[in-house]
Design a protein around this motif. Structure first.
Motif, mmCIF file in Angstrom:
data_model
loop_
_atom_site.group_PDB
_atom_site.id
_atom_site.type_symbol
_atom_site.label_atom_id
_atom_site.label_comp_id
_atom_site.label_asym_id
_atom_site.label_seq_id
_atom_site.Cartn_x
_atom_site.Cartn_y
_atom_site.Cartn_z
ATOM 1 N N SER B 45 38.235 44.852 41.199
ATOM 2 C CA SER B 45 38.975 44.816 39.932
ATOM 3 C C SER B 45 38.287 43.896 38.934
ATOM 4 C CB SER B 45 40.405 44.330 40.167
ATOM 5 O OG SER B 45 41.080 45.199 41.027
ATOM 6 N N GLN B 86 44.680 48.388 37.737
ATOM 7 C CA GLN B 86 45.211 48.638 39.072
ATOM 8 C C GLN B 86 46.742 48.702 39.047
ATOM 9 O OE1 GLN B 86 43.685 45.884 41.921
ATOM 10 N NE2 GLN B 86 44.822 46.758 43.606
ATOM 11 N N ASP B 163 40.908 51.931 38.325
ATOM 12 C CA ASP B 163 41.120 50.991 39.420
ATOM 13 C C ASP B 163 42.222 51.534 40.333
ATOM 14 O OD1 ASP B 163 40.972 48.785 41.007
ATOM 15 O OD2 ASP B 163 41.244 47.330 39.396
ATOM 16 N N GLU B 164 41.838 52.008 41.490
ATOM 17 C CA GLU B 164 42.770 52.591 42.462
ATOM 18 C C GLU B 164 43.705 53.630 41.850
ATOM 19 O OE1 GLU B 164 44.410 50.006 45.271
ATOM 20 O OE2 GLU B 164 42.707 48.658 45.248
HETATM 21 MG MG LIG Z 1 41.757 45.348 42.803
#
Ligand SMILES: [Mg+2]
Ligand SMILES: Nc1ncnc2c1ncn2[C@@H]1O[C@H](COP(=O)(O)OP(=O)(O)OP(=O)(O)O)[C@@H](O)[C@H]1O
Lengths: 266, 236
Positions: B45, B86, B163-164
């Motif tokens: 991140s 995220q 992010d994810e």
């Molecule tokens: Mg992360």
């Protein structure tokens, strides 16, 4: 994201930092009480009180400059006392013409004003040293230990917690907005949008902040309740205050009492 | 060589002194789709936040679309890089879904008609058209995540940094997202713990651990290297 810049606690390897928080709390409150009780115009006593606070600041190793700078925060509040300059009865000192009126500053008014100025300045310095030399959770424990009402301690504790939650949310919202504030360099396009639109976005963010802080507060409270929080912060039993510090506590209180009495004699 | 992202010897430490990135170098060609994997706390991140200047390099440099990411280039960089955080709560800041998805395009100075088209298209890509007037704050986690992705799709950036993106999505939404990402032409850098998606979608994989790049190879090779996966806490 976490904010640390708000936290007034400044770790230092000083004598004051090492003191038991209960002793510090009681002495600081006693000092502020003594300042409040010292009569108007007892200048020698104010000099002595000032000497006390300067020595405490030096012992705390926070730096005189740091404490002075922070204490400037109290100055705006002193403005509230300005009317006293003119309203107090007594020997006229100076006449200030304001339009059709004349305001008269009296000697008594000036004395009172300066006294209030000094009182708030001395008290705030002590509060600064207390907050900067004691981690906040320890202060809460100390408040409970000296039998402050549990509700007040709980409210102070939650306020502190939620202050950080809110500032955290503000930072998150601002970061989200900056991340998408892009300028592709299109010819003729007005980047940033209209003023009205920007104002609306900011207004929306403010509303969002309230709802989110409130919700996060609720969730934090639920998490605390789920783990058995009942309004009381439980900690390990505090160790007894060491004899040396008890002695200092006693001496400190006696000195402050003496100073106040001196104030009524001079 | 035409690189969309070029990171040279990037180092970064957070305010509390914690070193999160050490000497990270990475180059991504235009149109490439790259996975960023690694255990919790690896620095994924943190690296992504450098892609559009939310964090600025402590040492080394980051260049996107030929622009060096520094204070002066922030506006231009942010128009070219769409970053999805995220945590979707980090992404959404407006009262309604429409306001949030429309923010980027309006900020860029597009006209009202164009903005509406883009918002509709972005919401359609994440199958969230019905949510246009909902209050973003009250959505479920997976719904928020999908809106968060729509907020950058509407900007039509050259680079997508996600992010994810599949965390918290149900299987159908995850499948929809994978299909969508496959059809999008943009350069992509995707951090994820979803190695099945990596195998399916992303031909190249960068493995990070302790703030360093420990492997940068074709996905098939990385996924076949059980010793590497095990050493860095990854599992297919
Ligand atoms: Mg992360
Ligand atoms: N604001 C911060 N201040 C200090 N340290 C931080 C901060 N944010 C992250 N870190 C630290 O930096 C390191 C890298 O964090 P990062 O969020 O980049 O990890 P990640 O690879 O994204 O992990 P995850 O898979 O859990 O999302 C971690 O050790 C983390 O504790």
């Amino acid at each position: 994201m976490h904010v640390h810049f708000l936290d007034p606690y400044k770790p230092r390897p000083s004598l004051i930092h090492a003191f038991d928080p209960r002793v510090k709390l009681v002495l600081a409150l006693a000092f502020i009480l003594a300042v409040a009780l010292t009569p108007i115009g007892a200048w020698p006593v104010y000099v002595l009180l000032f000497a006390v606070i300067v020595s405490v600041v030096m012992l705390s190793e926070l730096g005189v400059g740091y404490v002075l700078k922070r204490s400037a925060l109290a100055l705006p509040f002193v403005l509230a006392a300005v009317p006293i300059l003119f309203t107090a009865q007594g020997v006229p000192l100076l006449a200030v013409p304001v339009g059709p009126w004349t305001l008269t500053i009296t000697v008594e008014g000036l004395q009172r004003f300066i006294t209030i100025l000094l009182k708030s300045w001395l008290s705030i310095q002590m509060a600064i040293v207390l907050a900067a030399s004691t981690p906040f959770p320890q202060l809460l424990v100390a408040m409970r230990a000296v039998r402050m009402p549990r509700l007040i301690v709980a409210v102070v504790g939650l306020m502190w917690r939620y202050l950080f939650v809110m500032v955290d949310e503000v930072l998150r919202l601002l970061r989200a907005r900056t991340a998408r504030s892009g300028d592709p360099g299109l010819p003729g396009a007005r980047v940033g949008g209209s003023l009205a639109w920007r104002a609306r976005v900011t207004g929306g963010m403010a509303g969002n902040l309230l709802v989110r802080s409130f919700d996060r507060g609720e969730r934090i409270y639920a998490a605390m309740a789920a783990r058995g929080y009942d309004g009381e912060v439980r900690t390990f039993a505090l160790p007894p205050i060491p004899t040396g510090q008890r002695l200092i506590l006693g001496i400190g209180l006696a000195v402050l009492l003496l100073l106040v009495m001196l104030g009524y004699l001079v | 060589m035409d690189y969309a992202i070029k990171i040279d010897h990037l180092g970064f430490a957070y305010g509390d002194g914690h070193v999160a990135l050490r000497d990270v170098s990475l180059a991504v060609q235009s149109g490439a789709k790259v996975a960023l994997v690694g255990p919790n706390g690896a620095g994924k991140s943190t690296l992504m936040l450098h892609m559009n200047g939310i964090l600025l390099p402590g040492s080394g440099s980051v260049t996107v679309c030929g622009l060096r990411v520094d204070e002066k280039a922030l506006g231009k960089v942010r128009a070219r890089v769409g970053l999805v955080f995220q945590d979707p709560d980090d992404q959404l800041f407006s009262p309604t879904v429409f306001d949030d998805v429309a923010f980027g395009p309006i900020y860029q100075g597009l006209g009202e008609k164009e903005v509406r088209v883009r918002v509709d298209r972005a919401l359609a890509s994440v199958q969230m058209c019905d949510y246009i007037s909902r209050v973003s704050h009250h959505l479920s986690v997976g719904e928020k995540k999908r809106i968060a992705i729509a907020t950058v799709l509407s900007m039509e950036p050259e680079i997508l940094v996600l992010d994810e993106p599949t965390a918290g999505l149900d299987p159908r939404a995850r499948r929809g997202l994978i299909t969508l990402l496959r059809t999008l032409p943009q350069t992509m850098l995707i951090s994820t713990h979803d190695l099945r998606m990596v195998a399916e979608l992303l031909p190249r994989t960068v493995v990070m651990d302790h703030g360093e790049v420990v492997a940068d190879r074709p996905t098939a090779e990385v996924l076949a290297d059980t010793a590497l996966l095990e050493a860095h806490g990854l599992e297919l």
